[in-house]
Design an enzyme around this catalytic site. Structure first.
Site, PDB file in Angstrom:
ATOM      1  N   LYS A 161       3.484   2.690  -1.081  1.00 17.31           N
ATOM      2  CA  LYS A 161       4.510   3.619  -1.547  1.00 17.31           C
ATOM      3  C   LYS A 161       5.834   2.871  -1.582  1.00 17.31           C
ATOM      4  CE  LYS A 161       2.309   7.594  -1.924  1.00 17.31           C
ATOM      5  NZ  LYS A 161       2.272   8.350  -3.189  1.00 17.31           N
ATOM      6  N   ASP A 193       3.350   2.792  -5.750  1.00 17.34           N
ATOM      7  CA  ASP A 193       3.563   4.168  -6.226  1.00 17.34           C
ATOM      8  C   ASP A 193       4.965   4.608  -5.836  1.00 17.34           C
ATOM      9  OD1 ASP A 193       3.434   6.793  -7.016  1.00 17.34           O
ATOM     10  OD2 ASP A 193       1.784   7.372  -5.693  1.00 17.34           O
ATOM     11  N   ASP A 195       1.069   9.487 -12.882  1.00 15.20           N
ATOM     12  CA  ASP A 195       0.390  10.424 -11.983  1.00 15.20           C
ATOM     13  C   ASP A 195       0.964  11.813 -12.296  1.00 15.20           C
ATOM     14  OD1 ASP A 195      -0.262  12.081  -9.822  1.00 15.20           O
ATOM     15  OD2 ASP A 195       0.283  10.673  -8.256  1.00 15.20           O
ATOM     16  N   GLY A 248      -5.474  11.089  -4.881  1.00 13.09           N
ATOM     17  CA  GLY A 248      -5.757  11.963  -3.737  1.00 13.09           C
ATOM     18  C   GLY A 248      -4.502  12.662  -3.279  1.00 13.09           C
TER      19      GLY A 248
HETATM   20  O1  OSB Z   1       1.433  10.298  -5.339  1.00 13.93           O
HETATM   21  O2  OSB Z   1      -0.552   9.715  -5.066  1.00 13.93           O
HETATM   22  C1  OSB Z   1       0.421  10.344  -4.665  1.00 13.93           C
HETATM   23  C2  OSB Z   1      -0.322  11.925  -1.267  1.00 13.93           C
HETATM   24  C3  OSB Z   1       0.324  13.120  -1.402  1.00 13.93           C
HETATM   25  C4  OSB Z   1       1.025  13.387  -2.546  1.00 13.93           C
HETATM   26  C5  OSB Z   1       1.071  12.443  -3.567  1.00 13.93           C
HETATM   27  C6  OSB Z   1       0.402  11.247  -3.463  1.00 13.93           C
HETATM   28  C7  OSB Z   1      -0.269  10.964  -2.268  1.00 13.93           C
HETATM   29  C8  OSB Z   1      -0.922   9.699  -1.990  1.00 13.93           C
HETATM   30  C9  OSB Z   1      -2.024   9.687  -0.970  1.00 13.93           C
HETATM   31  O3  OSB Z   1      -0.574   8.647  -2.463  1.00 13.93           O
HETATM   32  C10 OSB Z   1      -3.355   9.701  -1.587  1.00 13.93           C
HETATM   33  C11 OSB Z   1      -4.425   9.977  -0.574  1.00 13.93           C
HETATM   34  O4  OSB Z   1      -4.771   9.075   0.163  1.00 13.93           O
HETATM   35  O5  OSB Z   1      -4.934  11.117  -0.533  1.00 13.93           O
HETATM   36 MG    MG Z   2       1.008   9.047  -7.009  1.00 12.61          MG
END
Ligand code: OSB
Ligand code: MG
Length: 369
Positions: A163, A188, A238, A290
């Site tokens: 992240k 991300d 996303d 996810g």
């Molecule tokens: O942006 O992908 C995302 C988790 C919560 C909200 C948004 C995101 C995420 C993750 C975690 O990146 C993904 C996971 O391991 O479930």
């Molecule tokens: Mg994402």
């Protein structure tokens, strides 16, 4: 077989470590589980991927509870349980894809259980196990990041996602790339940058990343086109991708050459499959995103990730990456992979005692009583 009742469970499950993104920090997963109960006594399960505040997208847990009770459940009265009819009944209601996905998945699970068919076989899975990646939150320090990543690499994850946000980008990503020269790596930003930051994003080009996920705001389509032109690293949307049409636009416009498919964000597994099928036609790779799912949501995501177009590792991590105790039998990583469930429906059930221990509220909504 008709849908008699929706039982909506709200749980609070502590995360093993706080998960910080550019839009906030979550320490306890505020999760809604929809249980669909049919006239034949079949129970189906669907997880809602909202968080407790509208930070990732405009939906949040309270909005999902409201829309399920007051709009989605009433729209299902008198509707057949087959997946296309159920989805069609909710289509006239705008937005709220995560709430819709939870309800439609619970119905689909019950419908598949009654037919003794697994979700994987229904969707067209071609794999028995899927490659797993892990999403690493923004930690307190570079040392803490290295410690986190070391633990995930040691656990066998096949891809690391970092992240990032302004002020936490080039330095940490360079540090992890230097430490792990060959590991598949991506980032991300969850919309945290603006068009002015595109030159900075382009500086990630020499780090051999798989992709940069959603660097700019959800609505900034032209900004993502500019980022795609300026960066050699593929841009992957996303938050912007809500429908087949938005995926189609993203690819044809050159805003996003890879698509993150999250069933919650797109309104369920039929929609997720439709986006997958369309991306395969256009030759665009997809991967399964996810939302810190419990074992119930994870089971269904792993089935989806077994479709042929899912050629990149997903954010489908093992139960212990999120929870000390999952509400299903735990998903355990083996050689960096999770097995696709083979039982009827989503193939897993909640552990009743564990789930009730984490439940903070239950709402029962009669649909065709
Ligand atoms: O942006 O992908 C995302 C988790 C919560 C909200 C948004 C995101 C995420 C993750 C975690 O990146 C993904 C996971 O391991 O479930
Ligand atoms: Mg994402």
């Amino acid at each position: 077989m008709v849908l008699e009742l929706l039982r909506v469970h709200r749980l609070a499950i502590p995360l093993v470590r706080p998960f910080r993104t550019s839009f906030g920090t979550e320490s306890v997963r505020d999760v809604i589980i929809v249980e669909a109960i049919t006239s034949d006594g079949v129970h189906g399960w669907g997880e809602c991927s909202t968080m407790s505040w509208p930070g990732y997208s405009s939906e949040y847990s309270e909005s999902a509870l409201h829309v399920i009770r007051h709009h989605l459940a009433p729209a299902l009265a008198g509707v057949s349980m087959d997946p296309d009819s159920a989805q069609a009944a909710l289509t006239p209601l705008r937005g709220h894809p995560m709430a819709k996905s939870a309800v439609l998945t619970a119905l689909l699970d019950a419908w598949l259980r009654a037919r003794d068919q697994s979700l994987g076989s229904f969707l067209g899975a071609v794999r028995t196990e899927v490659d797993c990646g892990v999403s690493v939150g923004i930690p307190a320090s570079l040392d803490a990041l290295v410690e986190d990543v070391d633990s995930y690499v040691a656990a066998g994850y096949r891809r690391i996602k970092l992240k990032m946000e302004p002020g936490w980008d080039l330095e940490p990503v360079r540090a992890i790339r230097a430490r792990y020269p060959d590991i598949p790596l991506q980032t991300d930003a969850n919309q945290a940058y603006t068009r002015d930051d595109i030159p900075l994003l382009a500086q990630l080009d020499d780090l051999d990343l798989l992709l940069i996920e959603q660097p700019l705001p959800e609505e900034d389509w032209y900004g993502h086109v500019l980022a795609s032109r300026a960066c050699a690293t593929p841009i992957c949307m996303d938050e912007s991708i809500l429908t087949v049409e938005s995926a189609d636009s993203a690819i044809r416009l050159g805003a996003s050459s890879i698509i993150n498919i999250k069933p919650g964000r797109v309104g369920g597994y039929l929609q997720a499959k439709a986006i997958h099928d369309h991306c395969v036609e256009l030759g665009a790779p997809v991967w399964c995103g996810g939302m810190l799912e419990t074992g119930l949501g994870r089971a269904a995501n792993v089935a989806l990730a077994a479709l042929p177009g899912f050629t990149l590792p997903g954010d489908t991590s093992a139960s212990n990456r999120y929870y000390r105790e999952d509400i299903t039998e735990p998903f355990v990583l083996k050689d960096g992979r999770l097995s696709v469930p083979t039982g009827p429906g989503i193939g897993v059930d909640p552990l009743p005692d564990v789930m009730s221990g984490m439940t903070v509220a239950i709402d029962e909504i009669a649909v065709n009583a």
